[in-house]
Design a protein around this motif. Structure first.
Motif, PDB file in Angstrom:
ATOM      1  N   LEU A  40       1.372  -1.156  -0.159  1.00 55.24           N
ATOM      2  CA  LEU A  40       0.411  -0.064   0.165  1.00 55.24           C
ATOM      3  C   LEU A  40       1.100   0.900   0.177  1.00 55.24           C
ATOM      4  O   LEU A  40       1.977   1.541  -0.379  1.00 55.24           O
ATOM      5  N   MET A  41       0.083   2.247   0.260  1.00 55.89           N
ATOM      6  CA  MET A  41       1.427   3.962  -0.325  1.00 55.89           C
ATOM      7  C   MET A  41       0.751   4.233   1.601  1.00 55.89           C
ATOM      8  O   MET A  41      -0.230   3.537   2.135  1.00 55.89           O
ATOM      9  N   PRO A  42       1.789   4.552   1.907  1.00 51.44           N
ATOM     10  CA  PRO A  42       1.988   5.159   3.317  1.00 51.44           C
ATOM     11  C   PRO A  42       0.461   5.873   4.155  1.00 51.44           C
ATOM     12  O   PRO A  42      -0.205   5.897   4.875  1.00 51.44           O
ATOM     13  N   ALA A  43      -0.317   6.482   2.767  1.00 50.41           N
ATOM     14  CA  ALA A  43      -1.218   7.350   2.886  1.00 50.41           C
ATOM     15  C   ALA A  43      -2.462   6.422   3.377  1.00 50.41           C
ATOM     16  O   ALA A  43      -3.394   6.522   4.019  1.00 50.41           O
ATOM     17  N   GLN A  44      -2.608   5.065   2.591  1.00 49.13           N
ATOM     18  CA  GLN A  44      -3.313   3.991   2.831  1.00 49.13           C
ATOM     19  C   GLN A  44      -3.501   3.899   4.338  1.00 49.13           C
ATOM     20  O   GLN A  44      -4.590   3.110   4.736  1.00 49.13           O
ATOM     21  N   VAL A  45      -2.258   3.269   4.525  1.00 43.53           N
ATOM     22  CA  VAL A  45      -1.926   2.725   6.098  1.00 43.53           C
ATOM     23  C   VAL A  45      -2.336   3.712   6.948  1.00 43.53           C
ATOM     24  O   VAL A  45      -3.216   3.362   8.028  1.00 43.53           O
ATOM     25  N   LEU A  46      -2.648   4.793   6.619  1.00 45.20           N
ATOM     26  CA  LEU A  46      -2.750   6.056   7.725  1.00 45.20           C
ATOM     27  C   LEU A  46      -4.318   5.786   7.973  1.00 45.20           C
ATOM     28  O   LEU A  46      -4.715   6.149   8.797  1.00 45.20           O
ATOM     29  N   ALA A  47      -4.877   6.015   6.306  1.00 40.47           N
ATOM     30  CA  ALA A  47      -6.732   5.776   6.318  1.00 40.47           C
ATOM     31  C   ALA A  47      -7.178   4.817   7.201  1.00 40.47           C
ATOM     32  O   ALA A  47      -8.057   5.247   7.327  1.00 40.47           O
ATOM     33  N   GLN A  48      -6.208   3.806   6.680  1.00 43.72           N
ATOM     34  CA  GLN A  48      -7.043   3.065   7.652  1.00 43.72           C
ATOM     35  C   GLN A  48      -7.063   2.792   8.837  1.00 43.72           C
ATOM     36  O   GLN A  48      -7.113   2.453   9.561  1.00 43.72           O
ATOM     37  N   LEU A  49      -5.616   3.378   9.689  1.00 44.16           N
ATOM     38  CA  LEU A  49      -5.430   3.895  11.066  1.00 44.16           C
ATOM     39  C   LEU A  49      -6.351   4.497  11.681  1.00 44.16           C
ATOM     40  O   LEU A  49      -6.896   4.041  12.268  1.00 44.16           O
ATOM     41  N   ALA A  50      -6.684   5.907  10.756  1.00 48.51           N
ATOM     42  CA  ALA A  50      -7.490   6.892  11.490  1.00 48.51           C
ATOM     43  C   ALA A  50      -9.099   5.571  11.323  1.00 48.51           C
ATOM     44  O   ALA A  50      -9.792   6.201  12.335  1.00 48.51           O
ATOM     45  N   GLU A  51      -9.822   4.716  10.442  1.00 46.41           N
ATOM     46  CA  GLU A  51     -10.560   3.754  10.093  1.00 46.41           C
ATOM     47  C   GLU A  51     -10.803   3.670  11.959  1.00 46.41           C
ATOM     48  O   GLU A  51     -12.349   3.225  12.319  1.00 46.41           O
ATOM     49  N   ARG A  52      -9.856   2.906  12.518  1.00 48.62           N
ATOM     50  CA  ARG A  52     -10.363   2.358  14.293  1.00 48.62           C
ATOM     51  C   ARG A  52      -9.557   3.337  14.630  1.00 48.62           C
ATOM     52  O   ARG A  52      -9.931   2.108  15.875  1.00 48.62           O
ATOM     53  N   VAL A  53      -9.765   3.777  15.028  1.00 53.80           N
ATOM     54  CA  VAL A  53      -9.663   4.389  16.259  1.00 53.80           C
ATOM     55  C   VAL A  53     -10.528   4.412  17.060  1.00 53.80           C
ATOM     56  O   VAL A  53     -11.362   4.864  16.370  1.00 53.80           O
ATOM     57  N   VAL A  54     -10.644   4.566  18.127  1.00 50.61           N
ATOM     58  CA  VAL A  54     -11.051   4.520  19.350  1.00 50.61           C
ATOM     59  C   VAL A  54     -11.033   5.142  20.202  1.00 50.61           C
ATOM     60  O   VAL A  54     -10.104   5.620  20.901  1.00 50.61           O
ATOM     61  N   VAL A  55     -11.971   6.029  20.646  1.00 52.84           N
ATOM     62  CA  VAL A  55     -11.872   7.504  21.920  1.00 52.84           C
ATOM     63  C   VAL A  55     -12.646   6.462  22.481  1.00 52.84           C
ATOM     64  O   VAL A  55     -14.097   6.295  23.027  1.00 52.84           O
ATOM     65  N   GLY A  56     -12.293   6.391  23.899  1.00 55.99           N
ATOM     66  CA  GLY A  56     -12.499   5.842  25.259  1.00 55.99           C
ATOM     67  C   GLY A  56     -12.761   7.163  26.053  1.00 55.99           C
ATOM     68  O   GLY A  56     -13.188   8.115  25.717  1.00 55.99           O
ATOM     69  N   VAL A  57     -13.877   6.575  27.248  1.00 48.78           N
ATOM     70  CA  VAL A  57     -14.885   7.588  27.898  1.00 48.78           C
ATOM     71  C   VAL A  57     -14.813   8.390  28.584  1.00 48.78           C
ATOM     72  O   VAL A  57     -14.263   9.051  29.359  1.00 48.78           O
TER      73      VAL A  57
END
Length: 70
Positions: A40-57
């Motif tokens: 992949l391109m680095p930007a694609q990895v970062l996009a996948q990373l961002a899609e999986r972000v979880v924000v705790g309470v």
């Protein structure tokens, strides 16, 4: 029908975020290595990373382990 599709596309664009990201050398190397391994391109990895972000309470931000994919 075309007008409804156009309106839906405009609503989605309002939720999109485009960003320019500057990483220091060490994180940049990690992202590039993960991208190379996944073909992949680095930007694609970062996009996948961002899609999986979880924000705790408590406001903490994390990403569960994942394998970048096409």
């Amino acid at each position: 029908m075309a007008q409804a599709a156009f309106a839906a596309r405009r609503r989605e664009e309002g939720d999109e975020l485009r960003a320019e990201l500057w990483l220091s050398a060490a994180p940049s190397r990690l992202v590039r290595a993960a991208a190379d391994r996944a073909g992949l391109m680095p930007a694609q990895v970062l996009a996948q990373l961002a899609e999986r972000v979880v924000v705790g309470v408590d406001g903490t931000v994390s990403v569960p382990p994942f394998t970048p994919s096409r």
